[in-house]
Design a protein around this motif. Structure first.
Motif, PDB file in Angstrom:
ATOM      1  N   SER A  13       7.132  -3.670  20.500  1.00 56.37           N
ATOM      2  CA  SER A  13       6.331  -1.885  19.683  1.00 56.37           C
ATOM      3  C   SER A  13       7.969  -1.744  18.914  1.00 56.37           C
ATOM      4  CB  SER A  13       6.376  -1.440  20.596  1.00 56.37           C
ATOM      5  OG  SER A  13       6.474   0.163  20.166  1.00 56.37           O
ATOM      6  N   GLN A  14       9.196  -2.159  19.231  1.00 58.34           N
ATOM      7  CA  GLN A  14      10.350  -1.248  19.077  1.00 58.34           C
ATOM      8  C   GLN A  14      10.901  -2.887  18.328  1.00 58.34           C
ATOM      9  OE1 GLN A  14      12.963  -0.266  22.392  1.00 58.34           O
ATOM     10  NE2 GLN A  14      11.552   0.407  23.125  1.00 58.34           N
ATOM     11  N   VAL A  15      10.751  -3.896  17.801  1.00 59.22           N
ATOM     12  CA  VAL A  15      10.620  -4.256  17.076  1.00 59.22           C
ATOM     13  C   VAL A  15      10.372  -3.752  15.250  1.00 59.22           C
ATOM     14  CG1 VAL A  15      10.743  -6.935  15.944  1.00 59.22           C
ATOM     15  CG2 VAL A  15      11.607  -6.560  18.648  1.00 59.22           C
ATOM     16  N   ALA A  16       8.590  -4.319  16.046  1.00 58.65           N
ATOM     17  CA  ALA A  16       7.997  -3.780  15.017  1.00 58.65           C
ATOM     18  C   ALA A  16       8.290  -2.145  14.423  1.00 58.65           C
ATOM     19  CB  ALA A  16       6.875  -3.006  14.904  1.00 58.65           C
ATOM     20  N   ALA A  17       9.284  -1.360  14.951  1.00 53.91           N
ATOM     21  CA  ALA A  17       9.502  -0.127  14.407  1.00 53.91           C
ATOM     22  C   ALA A  17      10.972  -0.775  13.693  1.00 53.91           C
ATOM     23  CB  ALA A  17       9.373   0.963  15.092  1.00 53.91           C
ATOM     24  N   ARG A  18      11.527  -0.906  14.398  1.00 57.18           N
ATOM     25  CA  ARG A  18      12.838  -1.460  13.087  1.00 57.18           C
ATOM     26  C   ARG A  18      12.554  -2.471  12.214  1.00 57.18           C
ATOM     27  NH1 ARG A  18      17.804  -2.993  18.304  1.00 57.18           N
ATOM     28  NH2 ARG A  18      17.016  -0.706  19.465  1.00 57.18           N
ATOM     29  N   LEU A  19      11.667  -3.358  12.006  1.00 56.45           N
ATOM     30  CA  LEU A  19      11.563  -3.667  11.444  1.00 56.45           C
ATOM     31  C   LEU A  19      10.534  -2.721   9.387  1.00 56.45           C
ATOM     32  CD1 LEU A  19      10.427  -7.254  12.511  1.00 56.45           C
ATOM     33  CD2 LEU A  19      11.800  -6.628  11.527  1.00 56.45           C
ATOM     34  N   VAL A  20       9.625  -2.218  10.415  1.00 55.93           N
ATOM     35  CA  VAL A  20       9.031  -1.068   9.259  1.00 55.93           C
ATOM     36  C   VAL A  20      10.740  -0.374   8.328  1.00 55.93           C
ATOM     37  CG1 VAL A  20       7.633   0.825   9.483  1.00 55.93           C
ATOM     38  CG2 VAL A  20       7.461  -1.601   9.529  1.00 55.93           C
ATOM     39  N   GLY A  21      11.030   0.258   9.212  1.00 60.21           N
ATOM     40  CA  GLY A  21      11.903   1.107   9.482  1.00 60.21           C
ATOM     41  C   GLY A  21      13.217   0.013   8.321  1.00 60.21           C
ATOM     42  N   SER A  22      13.606  -0.544   8.398  1.00 62.53           N
ATOM     43  CA  SER A  22      14.755  -2.053   7.376  1.00 62.53           C
ATOM     44  C   SER A  22      13.981  -1.847   5.897  1.00 62.53           C
ATOM     45  CB  SER A  22      14.850  -2.633   8.202  1.00 62.53           C
ATOM     46  OG  SER A  22      15.744  -2.194   9.670  1.00 62.53           O
ATOM     47  N   VAL A  23      12.617  -1.813   5.823  1.00 66.09           N
ATOM     48  CA  VAL A  23      12.402  -2.237   4.375  1.00 66.09           C
ATOM     49  C   VAL A  23      11.693  -1.178   3.702  1.00 66.09           C
ATOM     50  CG1 VAL A  23      11.517  -4.227   5.301  1.00 66.09           C
ATOM     51  CG2 VAL A  23       9.508  -2.541   5.308  1.00 66.09           C
ATOM     52  N   ARG A  24      11.270  -1.569   2.619  1.00 63.02           N
ATOM     53  CA  ARG A  24      10.786  -0.232   1.380  1.00 63.02           C
ATOM     54  C   ARG A  24       9.722  -0.529   2.019  1.00 63.02           C
ATOM     55  NH1 ARG A  24      12.604  -3.424  -3.387  1.00 63.02           N
ATOM     56  NH2 ARG A  24      11.185  -5.058  -2.167  1.00 63.02           N
ATOM     57  N   ALA A  26       6.560  -0.730   0.069  1.00 68.16           N
ATOM     58  CA  ALA A  26       5.991  -1.246  -1.027  1.00 68.16           C
ATOM     59  C   ALA A  26       5.923  -2.437  -0.185  1.00 68.16           C
ATOM     60  CB  ALA A  26       6.632  -2.002  -1.936  1.00 68.16           C
ATOM     61  N   ASP A  27       7.625  -2.476   0.719  1.00 65.13           N
ATOM     62  CA  ASP A  27       7.212  -4.431   1.882  1.00 65.13           C
ATOM     63  C   ASP A  27       6.069  -3.865   2.239  1.00 65.13           C
ATOM     64  OD1 ASP A  27       9.332  -5.189  -0.072  1.00 65.13           O
ATOM     65  OD2 ASP A  27      11.410  -3.570   0.480  1.00 65.13           O
ATOM     66  N   THR A  28       5.701  -5.317   2.865  1.00 70.62           N
ATOM     67  CA  THR A  28       4.995  -5.150   4.687  1.00 70.62           C
ATOM     68  C   THR A  28       5.666  -5.814   5.336  1.00 70.62           C
ATOM     69  OG1 THR A  28       3.381  -6.333   2.183  1.00 70.62           O
ATOM     70  CG2 THR A  28       2.754  -6.404   4.597  1.00 70.62           C
ATOM     71  N   VAL A  29       5.278  -5.503   6.559  1.00 72.47           N
ATOM     72  CA  VAL A  29       5.455  -5.812   7.644  1.00 72.47           C
ATOM     73  C   VAL A  29       4.756  -5.929   8.499  1.00 72.47           C
ATOM     74  CG1 VAL A  29       7.127  -5.968   9.956  1.00 72.47           C
ATOM     75  CG2 VAL A  29       7.891  -4.868   8.343  1.00 72.47           C
ATOM     76  N   ALA A  30       4.533  -7.116   9.024  1.00 75.05           N
ATOM     77  CA  ALA A  30       3.009  -7.760  10.020  1.00 75.05           C
ATOM     78  C   ALA A  30       3.467  -8.303  10.952  1.00 75.05           C
ATOM     79  CB  ALA A  30       2.435  -8.970   9.134  1.00 75.05           C
ATOM     80  N   VAL A  38       6.359 -11.212   9.863  1.00 69.57           N
ATOM     81  CA  VAL A  38       6.630 -11.704   9.301  1.00 69.57           C
ATOM     82  C   VAL A  38       6.627 -10.277   7.940  1.00 69.57           C
ATOM     83  CG1 VAL A  38       5.476 -12.594   6.800  1.00 69.57           C
ATOM     84  CG2 VAL A  38       4.515 -13.522   8.920  1.00 69.57           C
ATOM     85  N   VAL A  39       7.858 -10.742   7.205  1.00 71.35           N
ATOM     86  CA  VAL A  39       8.627  -9.598   6.293  1.00 71.35           C
ATOM     87  C   VAL A  39       8.208 -10.498   5.072  1.00 71.35           C
ATOM     88  CG1 VAL A  39      10.122  -8.275   5.228  1.00 71.35           C
ATOM     89  CG2 VAL A  39       9.289  -8.788   8.159  1.00 71.35           C
ATOM     90  N   MET A  40       7.546  -8.936   3.776  1.00 69.86           N
ATOM     91  CA  MET A  40       7.316  -9.625   3.057  1.00 69.86           C
ATOM     92  C   MET A  40       7.233  -8.568   1.842  1.00 69.86           C
ATOM     93  SD  MET A  40       3.280 -11.451   2.691  1.00 69.86           S
ATOM     94  CE  MET A  40       2.103  -9.454   1.520  1.00 69.86           C
ATOM     95  N   LEU A  41       8.418  -9.233   0.983  1.00 64.81           N
ATOM     96  CA  LEU A  41       9.281  -8.229  -0.166  1.00 64.81           C
ATOM     97  C   LEU A  41       8.360  -8.467  -1.674  1.00 64.81           C
ATOM     98  CD1 LEU A  41      13.166  -9.336   0.939  1.00 64.81           C
ATOM     99  CD2 LEU A  41      11.763  -7.026   1.697  1.00 64.81           C
ATOM    100  N   GLU A  42       8.372  -7.089  -1.627  1.00 62.79           N
ATOM    101  CA  GLU A  42       7.973  -6.698  -3.291  1.00 62.79           C
ATOM    102  C   GLU A  42       8.565  -6.597  -4.106  1.00 62.79           C
ATOM    103  OE1 GLU A  42       4.662  -7.199  -3.907  1.00 62.79           O
ATOM    104  OE2 GLU A  42       3.891  -7.722  -2.364  1.00 62.79           O
ATOM    105  N   SER A  43       8.159  -6.817  -5.469  1.00 66.20           N
ATOM    106  CA  SER A  43       9.405  -6.397  -6.490  1.00 66.20           C
ATOM    107  C   SER A  43      10.371  -6.876  -6.445  1.00 66.20           C
ATOM    108  CB  SER A  43       9.669  -5.105  -6.367  1.00 66.20           C
ATOM    109  OG  SER A  43       7.552  -4.298  -7.201  1.00 66.20           O
ATOM    110  N   LEU A  44      11.192  -7.708  -5.933  1.00 67.35           N
ATOM    111  CA  LEU A  44      12.513  -8.727  -6.601  1.00 67.35           C
ATOM    112  C   LEU A  44      12.522  -8.860  -7.782  1.00 67.35           C
ATOM    113  CD1 LEU A  44      12.537 -10.954  -2.931  1.00 67.35           C
ATOM    114  CD2 LEU A  44      13.137  -8.601  -3.501  1.00 67.35           C
ATOM    115  N   ALA A  45      13.679  -8.965  -7.840  1.00 67.94           N
ATOM    116  CA  ALA A  45      14.450  -9.066  -8.861  1.00 67.94           C
ATOM    117  C   ALA A  45      14.194 -10.980  -9.525  1.00 67.94           C
ATOM    118  CB  ALA A  45      16.559  -9.496  -9.239  1.00 67.94           C
TER     119      ALA A  45
END
Length: 84
Positions: A13-24, A26-30, A38-45
């Motif tokens: 639970s704490q890992v998930a919270a840190r991951l979500v808190g570390s990305v934008r 629009a990004d996805t954490v699952a 898994v972390v999916m980053l949106e709208s990269l260059a």
């Protein structure tokens, strides 16, 4: 695993919270399964080198946040995260 199921749930639970808190927003954490996320980053260059550099920056930020101690039932615990 060595501290029991309840402590493992707290850690996940704490890992998930840190991951979500570390990305934008629009990004996805699952949670992929077990202790894998898994972390999916949106709208990269649009250019691959710049997109790779952006992803590397995010990965470094994630590892920095995950390398901080976790508090589980009042005691500090460290994890050994990896990205790959």
């Amino acid at each position: 695993d060595t501290l029991g199921h309840d402590m493992g749930d707290q850690l996940l639970s704490q890992v998930a919270a840190r991951l979500v808190g570390s990305v934008r927003e629009a990004d996805t954490v699952a949670r992929f399964g077990g202790d894998e996320f898994v972390v999916m980053l949106e709208s990269l260059a649009p250019e691959m080198p710049e997109a790779a550099a952006q992803a590397e920056t995010v990965a470094e930020k994630l590892l920095a946040h995950l390398n901080q101690p976790f508090e589980l039932d009042g005691a500090q615990h460290y994890s050994t995260p990896s990205i790959g």
